[in-house]
Design an enzyme around this catalytic site. Sequence first.
Site, mmCIF file in Angstrom:
data_model
loop_
_atom_site.group_PDB
_atom_site.id
_atom_site.type_symbol
_atom_site.label_atom_id
_atom_site.label_comp_id
_atom_site.label_asym_id
_atom_site.label_seq_id
_atom_site.Cartn_x
_atom_site.Cartn_y
_atom_site.Cartn_z
ATOM 1 N N ARG A 154 -7.960 -5.181 1.639
ATOM 2 C CA ARG A 154 -6.575 -4.803 1.948
ATOM 3 C C ARG A 154 -5.683 -6.034 1.957
ATOM 4 N NH1 ARG A 154 -3.554 -0.946 4.971
ATOM 5 N NH2 ARG A 154 -2.273 -1.846 6.633
ATOM 6 N N LYS A 207 -4.584 4.469 12.620
ATOM 7 C CA LYS A 207 -4.183 3.415 13.554
ATOM 8 C C LYS A 207 -2.838 3.684 14.195
ATOM 9 C CE LYS A 207 -3.633 -1.617 13.876
ATOM 10 N NZ LYS A 207 -3.769 -2.903 13.158
ATOM 11 N N TYR A 226 1.199 -12.327 5.298
ATOM 12 C CA TYR A 226 0.520 -12.498 4.019
ATOM 13 C C TYR A 226 1.160 -13.602 3.180
ATOM 14 C CZ TYR A 226 -1.747 -8.128 5.204
ATOM 15 O OH TYR A 226 -2.475 -7.168 5.846
ATOM 16 N N HIS A 270 2.670 -0.650 7.265
ATOM 17 C CA HIS A 270 3.002 -1.501 8.406
ATOM 18 C C HIS A 270 4.220 -0.946 9.145
ATOM 19 C CE1 HIS A 270 0.909 -5.190 6.428
ATOM 20 N NE2 HIS A 270 0.071 -4.443 7.102
ATOM 21 N N HIS A 324 -11.593 -4.621 5.127
ATOM 22 C CA HIS A 324 -10.222 -5.007 5.449
ATOM 23 C C HIS A 324 -9.768 -6.215 4.646
ATOM 24 C CE1 HIS A 324 -7.055 -3.748 8.166
ATOM 25 N NE2 HIS A 324 -6.700 -5.011 8.314
ATOM 26 N N ARG A 345 -7.090 1.448 4.948
ATOM 27 C CA ARG A 345 -7.993 0.993 6.002
ATOM 28 C C ARG A 345 -9.278 1.804 5.975
ATOM 29 N NH1 ARG A 345 -2.949 1.306 8.812
ATOM 30 N NH2 ARG A 345 -2.150 -0.748 9.452
#
Length: 416
Positions: free
Chosen positions: A364, A287, A396, A387, A361, A262
Amino acid sequence: MIATHVPSSHPELEALTRRALDHLQSLGYKPASLRQLRHIWTRLCAFAQECSLPDGISEELVDQFLALHRVPGTAAERTSYHRLLRRGTGALAAFAVHGTVARRLTVRTPSQIPVPLREAQTRYLTYCATHLGFRPTTLRVQRQHLDAFLGHVHQQGVAQIAEITPGHLSAFIRARCHLSTGSVAFSISTLRSFLRVAFAQGWLPSDLSEDVPTVHVRPDAKIPSVWTEVDVDALLAAVDLASPIGKRDRAILLLACRLGMRAGDIRTLTLDAIQWATSRITFAQQKTGTCIDLPMSDEIAEALIDYLRRGRPATARREVFLRGHAPFEPFGSNNNLHGVVTRYRRLAGIELKPKTRRGLHSLRHTLATRLLARGVPLETIGMVLGHHSLDVTRRYTKVDLDGLRAAALELPEVTP
């Protein structure tokens, strides 16, 4: 007050522009912004008169006005003047509906929000950081949404937090209608949290959190934007490795393209996170706060070494990536490195599809999709991206079209 010189044959439209200018002036918008808007709205009134259109602001009037000035439908084709025309007409239309302009024309300073409201915001953010463990990035975004809310209620005459009513909450959410659904949902979440804490701490006489309107957002409603491999290669090839900034930017892009890091993690990456002996990069995610350990390929290692030895300014700072010009400091906390991607995308002449996300992003997302197409398990992809849940990684699969085609069922033909 700012005097307006608009035609009087459309009194309703004239009065609307006058009220809008007075309103924006009362909020402290810069004189240059007000002059630009007055110029646009004066031309809009003149156009309405010349075309004998009905008095007042309307979608028909705005569409015809923008068509007259040949404002393109896609953002990529618009000039700065085109964007100004769209922003100006949109601001007037928003004021006609909501009584305020939610689109930010200039940044309001904190001093324009009364001290009691600002103090309540500060106490709330301090409580969240101390007792709820909110991450700095979350607190920063919450502050932005609360700035918008407190500025809005101040416009409605509220000076103390105890004066907030359910009507103020509904009006604020309606004024955010121009934002994406996700942004509105975050505003609602922040507002509910703020009101709950305010009531629990005795700042509010009643709990207004249940009076905040609800917006339903499906977590899998948005399809991630993905670049082609050709475009990714062209992006990296466009970097000028002869310059110090080019050496820095290539390392940044590789961390995003090859490891899916990120922007916040790249921006705050320190020299201590790079484990040269084991070829690993280990850091705590901005994050989530969780620690992640990523492999450092030869390609990434060579790019980092090239930057550290021949591109990075001499400094005692521990952050890996620094500004290319004095003062040689790390990127600001609000810098999402979008400019790095944009610079080389334009140099490479990469044309992305309309509405495709173009920031760091999106690289990513691209990595995750490529890994999925190669048969990498979702669990592994989730570990690479850091994640916290496989539900996040599963989104995804929506862009793995080949995989979806392979899983499609053969259905018999149906006839009436």
